[in-house]
Scaffold this motif. Sequence first.
Motif, short mmCIF file in Angstrom:
data_model
loop_
_atom_site.label_atom_id
_atom_site.label_comp_id
_atom_site.label_asym_id
_atom_site.label_seq_id
_atom_site.Cartn_x
_atom_site.Cartn_y
_atom_site.Cartn_z
N TRP A 18 -38.78 30.37 -18.31
CA TRP A 18 -38.29 29.30 -19.17
C TRP A 18 -37.97 28.04 -18.37
CZ3 TRP A 18 -38.64 29.82 -24.27
CH2 TRP A 18 -38.65 31.11 -24.81
N VAL A 138 -42.70 28.42 -19.74
CA VAL A 138 -42.49 28.28 -21.18
C VAL A 138 -41.40 27.24 -21.37
CG1 VAL A 138 -41.90 29.45 -23.32
CG2 VAL A 138 -43.06 30.71 -21.50
N LEU A 170 -44.84 30.51 -30.61
CA LEU A 170 -43.44 30.90 -30.46
C LEU A 170 -42.57 30.36 -31.58
CD1 LEU A 170 -42.78 30.56 -26.62
CD2 LEU A 170 -43.05 32.65 -27.95
N LEU A 243 -40.18 35.95 -26.86
CA LEU A 243 -41.18 35.76 -25.81
C LEU A 243 -41.76 37.10 -25.37
CD1 LEU A 243 -42.73 33.93 -23.91
CD2 LEU A 243 -40.81 34.08 -22.30
#
Length: 248
Positions: A18, A138, A170, A243
């Motif tokens: 992330w 991400v 997502l 995720l």
Amino acid sequence: MTQKAAYTISGEARPARWLVTCDHARNTVPDWVNGGDLGISPEDMARHIAYDVGALGLSEALAERLDAPMIATDFSRLVIDPNRGEDDPTLVMKLYDGTIIPANRHADAAEVEKRLDRLHRPYHAAYEKLAARRDDTVICAIHSYTPQLRGRQPRPWQVAILHAPADPRLAREMIAALEAEGDLCVGDNQPYLGHLEGDSIDRHALAKGRPNVLIEVRNDLISTEEGQREWAERLAPILMRVLAESGI
């Protein structure tokens, strides 16, 4: 924490996929912009037109729980909006939600270029460097919105997910997961549409093929540290689960 004139970075060495971003983190006006004063009242500088209330604290708390780095701007969106492309007509706003911005009324091309060069471009260069630290980054962009614009109807959503047609993967899963909580009114591309050409997600996620999700939280729910912490604790496990289950 790394602090530059245009941005701050927290947890740069954190290892998660992330990357948490906060485009509208602060209401700071650099002293080289009209002496550090846009010519509007302190009350206006404290509301949504100047920055996303509560978004910075939520971003910091969420990044800690995701074990992820976080980048945030250090200038007001009224100085120049980092979530707009360089040729967007709303890059430097002269009027916002009923408030005239005196310091922007006569900002010419040279002034806009100076703000781009000292604020907008350095932020995006640092953003891209962080995003490129891993091949599988991400992006989770955090924003907030006001419960009600002047003269408009109250907004019922507590949280919303914005997304672009080019990559809703997502986002769709996050909307479903939040709706499954059972106690939330969840916006789907509300109160804003999820894509502007040249915006931050377009530039750093869609153009690079990076998975992404943009989360908007109503700012009355995250105006305090307690609210920011509660929402971070709620969102982090959902993000990680979505995720993991996505297979992305």
